[in-house]
Every structure is written in C-alpha cells, then in structure tokens.
Design an enzyme around this catalytic site. Structure first.
Site, PDB file in Angstrom:
ATOM      1  N   CYS A   8       0.840  -1.204   0.000  1.00  7.49           N
ATOM      2  CA  CYS A   8       0.000   0.000   0.000  1.00  7.49           C
ATOM      3  C   CYS A   8       0.874   1.253   0.000  1.00  7.49           C
ATOM      4  O   CYS A   8       1.676   1.455   0.906  1.00  7.49           O
ATOM      5  CB  CYS A   8      -0.939   0.035   1.203  1.00  7.49           C
ATOM      6  SG  CYS A   8      -1.921   1.559   1.230  1.00  7.49           S
ATOM      7  N   GLY A  62      -4.966  -4.926 -12.255  1.00 10.06           N
ATOM      8  CA  GLY A  62      -4.399  -3.632 -12.622  1.00 10.06           C
ATOM      9  C   GLY A  62      -5.092  -3.139 -13.874  1.00 10.06           C
ATOM     10  O   GLY A  62      -4.705  -3.499 -14.979  1.00 10.06           O
TER      11      GLY A  62
END
Lengths: 302, 251
Positions: free
Chosen positions: A128, A241
C-alpha cells in the site's frame, strides 16, 4: 462443459474472476447488483490490527483513464471486521480473501492467526503506497518480503497470497522471495505511485503528496509485470491492474495469470465482474477452449 | 437503487454554464426522495472514467421524469451539456440519504448557486417553506421555486437581480421564526449557516459535496470531517444530507 475452475494453494475457485481489495468494501454495497456466488472469490477491504481513520481528504483525483487515490487504509480494525462485517459475507458460499496490513511482522502474524478460522485465504498487503508505516515498506525489498511471508506462513494453514507493489525495480525478485518463503500465490499489481499538483495554489493535490494510480491507464504496466512474474515463479498468479472488460482479462491470463481481479472498474461499472465472467465464458465457447488453463501462456500467447 | 440506461427528454442551458436536463425513469423517480442524487457516467469510454454525482432537482413521479440541474465545471459535465434528447445515459440511483421531511414545522430553505438544485424538490414536498436563494450574478430556476412557495427571497452578489448581498443575511434576521433550516451551497456558506443555526438552537440539515468514486460506500474516498474525531463520514452513504451536528466544517 467448460472448466473454469482455478486451484490456489489447494483451494478450488469455481472461476477465475475475483474482486480486488479496497474496491469492493466488505461486500454489502455491491449485493444489490448481482449474486456474489457468481464470483470466484471476494477480496475484502484491507484491514489492520487496530481501526484506522484513513487519510485526510481529498482522497481521489481522476486522471486520464484512471484515478489517484489516497484512502490510507481506513478500516474498522481486525476484531470489528470479524464481528461486524464477516457475518454478512458468510451468508454466501463465495470464498473470502482477507487482505491484511501490519506495522510489524508480529502484527501481520497475529492478524493471520486470528483470521485463520474465519476466512478462506489471506492476502498479505506489502504494497500500500498510502500509509507511512507498514504496507509498502515490506514490499520493496526481497529480504523483507521473504521474512514477513515466512513468519505468517508459520501461523496459518489456509492459502497465503502475497500482493506485490509495482513500485520496485524488479518485481520478479519480490515474487520469487514470496514463493521461496512459502506463499501459495502472488497477486499483482497494487497501485502505482503517482502525484497531482494544484497549479493555482502551487501545492500537491494530496496531503500525502503521493497517491496510488489505478484504472485502465495502468493496464499495460500491470500486464507486463504479470508476464515478468510468470517467468519467475511456479505458484499461481492473480493478475490485476486496470482490468475493465473480458478482453483485458484474457490478456492477463495469456500473460500468465491463473485468475484475475477487478478493481477500479467496480467504481464506474458495478456489474463489471459479472460482465467479465460472462465474456470469458463466451470466448472459451467460441474458441473451443474447454479448460481455462489452455488460455494461459504457451496455450495462449504464441 | 438500480442501474439503468435512461432516456434523455430534454437538456438545455438555463444560465451561463448551468444546464437543466430531464431524464426518464419510472422506477428511479418513484423511489427517489428530495436530497438524493444520481450517479451518471458521462461517457462509455474510459476518459473521463468515473461517474458524476448529480442532485435530483425535481421529480414528476407520474410520468417518470427526473429533472437535474448542473453546472459545467469539468470534463464530465461538459459532456453532459452535449447530450441530445433521445440519447441514453448510464445511471445508478437514487443514492444517498435525503432531507428528512417534517410537516407542521416552520422551515427555511437556503441555497447558494448550483446548490439550489436539490432544494427545488424539497420546497415542493415541504409546501410552505420560506426560501432564500443566492447567486453570483445571473439567476436561474427562480420561477420554479415561486411555484412552490409564496415566500422566495432572491439575492445576488452583483445586485443584478433581487437584493444585493447574501441570503444568509436575511436568514439571520429571521432565524427565530424557524424550527428547521435546510441548506445547500458552497462550503463557506454552509459553515456560516451551521454556526447560525446551532447558536440559535435551530435544527439544521446540510447537503454536502465531495469528490466521489463509487457513490455507494465501497471506495471510501468521499470522506468529510465529522463531529466524531475518530471517523470520517462518507458523503455518498452517510449523506449527502447531514444534520449539521454530524459534520465538522472547520478548515
């Protein structure tokens, strides 16, 4: 009869279409749109040991064919997740992937231990970009990916997924470290580190300066990284993605993904996962593909 | 709440950069409440990517008509302005928590600029509210408000129409007449109204705006400061309408 099943760490998913952490809340929000049991698995919003308030707004900026986000892992904490959020998802038969982030290896281990009985998979978030501690600091060096994966592996017997950051020089090395440490699966990519500037105030748009880029704009990069990781490891790969439609999903499988995950697309098309699943199925029928594995590399890309 | 491809009935300019669009959806209009919004995809391509939250301005629940009032301020709304009658738009709605409706309470409605949009349907439902509208210069939709209330005060910053000044100045004078105040407009205005109402112990509901992602509470990006320091409220599901005491508007 076509076979769309996927095996991850000994656990069978009925199809390869998943939803990504942080784009699907804890499920409830999307339950009005379709039956979750259609999905291969659900990855819930990333959780931490203690509740997190998340980053100060603004948290989102639209970019060309993408978004920058700076949510900062807002979540109710591990124990509230188990008590208040999980019961709703348990009403479905769809496997649940818990995405966890820690400040220390001990926190990762404790969370994995506590979740072992409650969920079907654990996804280690070592990627993250929106929190100062934890998250990505574990995911940018092979040694620390190895160490955190090995320690968590010791305390859990459910399949372990490691989610990798694209913000590294060689993602293959990270994937290999996770595999060597006992991971059952690699998922990639988390968001790319990006930035936006408020030109009138001459200030970064986000309080954290940097933020995570996702959406169709990042797809070619994600695809390339899935390809690179597929050259390196022998464990299954969950590709994600910028996947927006079934054609994108097939590309990821041809690059080497065993399953795929829908993220940002959920935000603008809540039915995206269902549409992607239907599209893959049709593609398989039209092309005489009986087994999903045939789409994967060698079977797919020539 | 549902996702639907809705037909555009009309879409035209009512003032500089302000447009009024009427769309058709029997089911959404039936379900919708004052203060709720629709989440609309400006383009079927990936740029712009996200939906745009647009307040419901008026409802014709018999015919299924939903009126939206929007200001053109970026890529998405610029595309909205180009939409022709007969086209379809990809819509999710109705979303969010609307204004609580109390009959038998003396209400004031106060709006600034494009913030007047959700207040029209509110004044229709409340029937006898006093209405305070503020604009920079050019006014719009004032006749529609006059259809629903005998007491519509208009203010402009430039003084081009109505009284020169801001509607809050009048509300301040009359605040003791009201049990409840409903407001929508720029943050600065909402901050002043919140302060005014809380000082005078008048119940106050504010319709807020924040950059939004999914619109249904999953992505957590439309966070606004709440009076509880431990958490942010989400404009899309906890709002867009909040009791003034729930939110913290200080910078």
């Amino acid at each position: 009869m076509i076979d769309m099943t996927v095996n991850i760490g000994g656990r069978r998913l009925k199809n390869p279409v998943l939803v990504s952490s942080g784009t699907f809340g804890f499920g409830k929000e999307y339950s009005n749109f379709y039956d979750f049991n259609l999905l291969g698995a659900i990855t819930v919003k990333g959780i931490t040991l203690k509740p997190r308030k998340g980053n100060k707004p603004p948290r989102i900026m639209e970019t060309s064919a993408g978004i920058l986000n700076s949510v900062g892992l807002e979540n109710p904490g591990l124990y509230s997740f188990i008590e208040n959020e999980l019961p709703f998802l348990k009403k479905y038969s769809v496997p649940i992937i818990a995405n966890i982030s820690g400040n220390t290896i001990e926190e990762y281990s404790l969370m994995a231990k506590e979740l072992n009985e409650h969920v079907d998979f654990i996804e280690l978030n070592v990627s993250c970009p929106n929190v100062k501690e934890g998250g990505i600091t574990f995911g940018t060096k092979p040694e620390s990916v190895y160490e955190v994966t090995r320690e968590v592996r010791k305390v859990t017997n459910i399949p372990l997924i490691v989610k990798l950051s694209p913000n590294v020089t060689d993602i293959g090395e990270m994937a290999l470290a996770a595999e060597n440490a006992g991971a059952d699966c690699i998922s990639l990519i988390n968001t790319l580190m990006g930035m936006a500037i408020d030109i009138y105030n001459r200030k970064p748009f986000f309080n954290n300066v940097v933020a995570g880029l996702s959406g169709p704009a990042v797809k070619p990069i994600a695809l390339r990284m899935v390809w690179q990781v597929a050259q390196k490891v022998n464990i299954p790969i969950i590709g994600m993605g910028g996947i927006s439609n079934w054609q994108d999903a097939i590309e990821f499988m041809m690059a080497g993904a065993d399953a795929i995950s829908i993220g940002t697309a959920n935000f603008y098309n809540p039915l995206a996962p269902k549409e992607v699943l239907e599209g893959i199925k049709e593609y398989m029928i039209e092309n005489g593909i009986n087994d999903l594995r045939e789409i994967k590399i060698n079977g797919g890309v020539k | 709440m549902r996702r639907e491809f809705c037909k555009i009935i009309s879409n035209f300019r009512v003032a500089n950069n302000v447009y009024k669009m009427v769309i058709e959806s029997k089911s959404i209009s039936k379900e919708a409440l004052p203060g709720q919004f629709l989440h609309i995809k400006p383009s079927q391509n990936y740029d712009p990517l996200l939906r745009r939250p647009i307040s419901i301005c008026d409802l014709d629940q018999d015919k299924g008509g939903i009126t939206l009032l929007y200001r053109v301020c970026g890529k998405g709304t610029r595309l909205f302005a180009e939409i022709k009658p007969g086209d379809n738009l990809d819509i999710i709605g109705p979303l969010g928590k609307g204004f609580p409706i109390f009959q038998n309470k003396k209400s004031a409605i106060i709006g600034g600029g494009i913030g007047i949009a959700p207040l029209l349907i509110l004044s229709k439902w409340l029937k006898e509210a006093d209405i305070y509208l503020g604009y920079k210069d050019e006014t719009y939709m004032t006749d529609e408000f006059m259809n629903y209330s005998d007491d519509v005060c208009i203010y402009t910053e430039s003084g081009s129409r109505g009284t020169k000044g801001y509607p809050i100045e009048a509300l301040e004078k009359n605040i003791n007449r009201y049990d409840i105040v409903y407001a929508c407009g720029p943050k600065q205005m909402l901050r002043a109204i919140k302060r005014l109402c809380e000082k005078n112990l008048v119940e106050c509901y504010l319709s807020m705006e924040e950059r939004m992602g999914c619109g249904i509470g999953a992505c957590l990006v439309c966070a606004c400061e709440s009076s509880n320091n431990d958490e942010y409220k989400k404009v899309c599901i906890d709002g867009p309408v909040f009791n003034s005491k729930e939110v913290n508007l200080d910078d």
